[in-house]
Design a protein around this motif. Structure first.
Motif, PDB file in Angstrom:
ATOM      1  N   PHE A 163       0.839  -1.199   0.000  1.00 33.76           N
ATOM      2  CA  PHE A 163       0.000   0.000   0.000  1.00 33.76           C
ATOM      3  C   PHE A 163       0.879   1.256   0.000  1.00 33.76           C
ATOM      4  O   PHE A 163       0.589   2.229  -0.674  1.00 33.76           O
ATOM      5  CB  PHE A 163      -0.897   0.020   1.244  1.00 33.76           C
ATOM      6  N   GLN A 164       1.957   1.172   0.784  1.00 31.96           N
ATOM      7  CA  GLN A 164       2.875   2.316   0.895  1.00 31.96           C
ATOM      8  C   GLN A 164       3.515   2.649  -0.455  1.00 31.96           C
ATOM      9  O   GLN A 164       3.470   3.793  -0.919  1.00 31.96           O
ATOM     10  CB  GLN A 164       3.976   1.997   1.921  1.00 31.96           C
ATOM     11  N   THR A 165       4.096   1.628  -1.101  1.00 35.15           N
ATOM     12  CA  THR A 165       4.843   1.885  -2.337  1.00 35.15           C
ATOM     13  C   THR A 165       3.927   2.131  -3.531  1.00 35.15           C
ATOM     14  O   THR A 165       4.260   2.895  -4.433  1.00 35.15           O
ATOM     15  CB  THR A 165       5.796   0.726  -2.661  1.00 35.15           C
ATOM     16  N   GLN A 166       2.753   1.484  -3.545  1.00 36.46           N
ATOM     17  CA  GLN A 166       1.857   1.633  -4.688  1.00 36.46           C
ATOM     18  C   GLN A 166       0.971   2.868  -4.601  1.00 36.46           C
ATOM     19  O   GLN A 166       0.628   3.459  -5.625  1.00 36.46           O
ATOM     20  CB  GLN A 166       0.968   0.392  -4.852  1.00 36.46           C
ATOM     21  N   VAL A 167       0.595   3.260  -3.386  1.00 36.36           N
ATOM     22  CA  VAL A 167      -0.395   4.336  -3.244  1.00 36.36           C
ATOM     23  C   VAL A 167       0.120   5.504  -2.402  1.00 36.36           C
ATOM     24  O   VAL A 167       0.225   6.632  -2.876  1.00 36.36           O
ATOM     25  CB  VAL A 167      -1.708   3.795  -2.623  1.00 36.36           C
ATOM     26  N   LEU A 168       0.445   5.229  -1.150  1.00 37.99           N
ATOM     27  CA  LEU A 168       0.705   6.322  -0.203  1.00 37.99           C
ATOM     28  C   LEU A 168       1.860   7.219  -0.628  1.00 37.99           C
ATOM     29  O   LEU A 168       1.796   8.445  -0.455  1.00 37.99           O
ATOM     30  CB  LEU A 168       0.970   5.747   1.198  1.00 37.99           C
ATOM     31  N   ASP A 169       2.912   6.626  -1.194  1.00 38.49           N
ATOM     32  CA  ASP A 169       4.075   7.413  -1.610  1.00 38.49           C
ATOM     33  C   ASP A 169       3.757   8.390  -2.735  1.00 38.49           C
ATOM     34  O   ASP A 169       4.564   9.267  -3.054  1.00 38.49           O
ATOM     35  CB  ASP A 169       5.224   6.490  -2.068  1.00 38.49           C
ATOM     36  N   HIS A 170       2.579   8.251  -3.344  1.00 39.87           N
ATOM     37  CA  HIS A 170       2.250   9.053  -4.525  1.00 39.87           C
ATOM     38  C   HIS A 170       1.066   9.997  -4.290  1.00 39.87           C
ATOM     39  O   HIS A 170       0.615  10.664  -5.220  1.00 39.87           O
ATOM     40  CB  HIS A 170       1.946   8.115  -5.711  1.00 39.87           C
ATOM     41  N   LEU A 171       0.586  10.064  -3.043  1.00 36.99           N
ATOM     42  CA  LEU A 171      -0.541  10.944  -2.727  1.00 36.99           C
ATOM     43  C   LEU A 171      -0.047  12.270  -2.168  1.00 36.99           C
ATOM     44  O   LEU A 171       0.657  12.300  -1.160  1.00 36.99           O
ATOM     45  CB  LEU A 171      -1.461  10.285  -1.686  1.00 36.99           C
ATOM     46  N   ASP A 172      -0.431  13.354  -2.817  1.00 35.42           N
ATOM     47  CA  ASP A 172      -0.125  14.689  -2.307  1.00 35.42           C
ATOM     48  C   ASP A 172      -1.332  15.150  -1.499  1.00 35.42           C
ATOM     49  O   ASP A 172      -2.143  15.947  -1.967  1.00 35.42           O
ATOM     50  CB  ASP A 172       0.164  15.632  -3.482  1.00 35.42           C
ATOM     51  N   ALA A 173      -1.455  14.592  -0.297  1.00 38.95           N
ATOM     52  CA  ALA A 173      -2.655  14.806   0.511  1.00 38.95           C
ATOM     53  C   ALA A 173      -2.291  15.412   1.863  1.00 38.95           C
ATOM     54  O   ALA A 173      -1.214  15.167   2.407  1.00 38.95           O
ATOM     55  CB  ALA A 173      -3.391  13.486   0.720  1.00 38.95           C
ATOM     56  N   THR A 174      -3.217  16.194   2.406  1.00 38.87           N
ATOM     57  CA  THR A 174      -3.028  16.784   3.736  1.00 38.87           C
ATOM     58  C   THR A 174      -3.361  15.738   4.805  1.00 38.87           C
ATOM     59  O   THR A 174      -4.033  14.735   4.521  1.00 38.87           O
ATOM     60  CB  THR A 174      -3.980  17.975   3.931  1.00 38.87           C
ATOM     61  N   PRO A 175      -2.920  15.965   6.051  1.00 37.21           N
ATOM     62  CA  PRO A 175      -3.298  15.050   7.133  1.00 37.21           C
ATOM     63  C   PRO A 175      -4.820  14.915   7.270  1.00 37.21           C
ATOM     64  O   PRO A 175      -5.325  13.829   7.561  1.00 37.21           O
ATOM     65  CB  PRO A 175      -2.685  15.699   8.381  1.00 37.21           C
ATOM     66  N   GLN A 176      -5.544  16.016   7.033  1.00 43.10           N
ATOM     67  CA  GLN A 176      -7.011  15.959   7.123  1.00 43.10           C
ATOM     68  C   GLN A 176      -7.585  15.029   6.049  1.00 43.10           C
ATOM     69  O   GLN A 176      -8.519  14.271   6.305  1.00 43.10           O
ATOM     70  CB  GLN A 176      -7.608  17.363   6.958  1.00 43.10           C
TER      71      GLN A 176
END
Length: 253
Positions: free
Chosen positions: A54-67
């Motif tokens: 999940f980290q390498t496929q998705v999370l590392d590529h999301l420019d998202a705020t903590p909210q």
């Protein structure tokens, strides 16, 4: 179902083949759409993969705020693990791991079965058998095999099904099911994506009517089918582009 369900409070997605190509990172387009979606609804990603995937496929590529990340629900290993973004980090809310003795037995059976059936390959990319805590996964060509090699290895799924049936016969107290294109997942009985959705409903205090699920394997043999079979509105897609088109339409309407 219609392209827009205004009453949807949760949008749930399979990962490989739905949000991204198998074991590959999401595209910039998909990342942008997911971030926009996090402003509108709770988003869940559920997969047989472990958290690092999940980290390498998705999370590392999301420019998202903590909210925004606070509205993202991650369910690795079909919901036997659950992660939420709290206090600026991803926290494991629960994990339902198999006993060590059970895991050893499963690894032995999968190894013996693959070798007996002539499915143990010499040229592989990464681990063939992976201990994901609550799930043991056999990947015929290894965890990091390229998509083309996986497609060529078992185009009709018959090799994988032979091993799945062989292992299921020898592990009657466990769930042995088809995973990705070359993989088999072994978990406790009753663990599938429907199990994960029931856990999610309990965690978010929502009902089935509040959820829309998007998956590329909703066919009766597919690992997304249990979600549709339990009665959750399900959107069939063939690839991540179909998913992106669906999310775009949903956001715009």
């Amino acid at each position: 179902m219609t392209s827009h369900d205004p009453d949807a409070r949760v949008m749930a997605f399979d990962l490989d083949g739905t949000l991204a190509e198998s074991k590959s990172a999401i595209t910039a387009r998909m990342a942008g759409l997911l971030v926009r979606l996090l402003d509108e609804v709770q988003v869940c990603i559920i997969s047989g993969g472990a958290f690092p995937q999940f980290q390498t496929q998705v999370l590392d590529h999301l420019d998202a705020t903590p909210q925004q990340l606070a509205a993202l629900n991650l369910m690795p290993t079909n919901g036997t693990r659950y992660y939420l973004f709290r206090d600026d980090t991803w926290r494991e809310i629960y994990a339902e791991d198999l006993p060590d003795a059970t895991k050893r037995e499963v690894i032995d059976v999968l190894t013996e079965g693959a070798k007996t059936l002539g499915l143990w390959e010499d040229e592989t990319w990464g681990d063939i058998i992976e201990d994901r805590g609550s799930q043991i996964t056999f990947s015929a060509l290894g965890q990091r095999a390229p998509v083309a090699a996986k497609t060529d290895w078992d185009p009709d799924g018959s090799k994988k099904e032979r091993l799945r049936a062989w292992a299921a016969e020898r592990l009657p107290d466990l769930e042995v099911r088809s995973g990705g294109s070359t993989s088999i997942d072994v978990t406790a009985q009753g663990i599938d994506k429907a199990y994960g959705m029931r856990k999610l409903m309990a965690e978010l205090h929502v009902g089935m009517d509040d959820i829309v699920f998007v998956g590329d394997r909703l066919d009766p043999q597919g690992n997304d089918h249990p979600v549709e079979a339990m009665g959750i509105r399900s959107v069939p897609v063939k690839n991540w582009q179909d998913t992106a088109d669906f999310v775009e339409r949903w956001l715009e309407s």
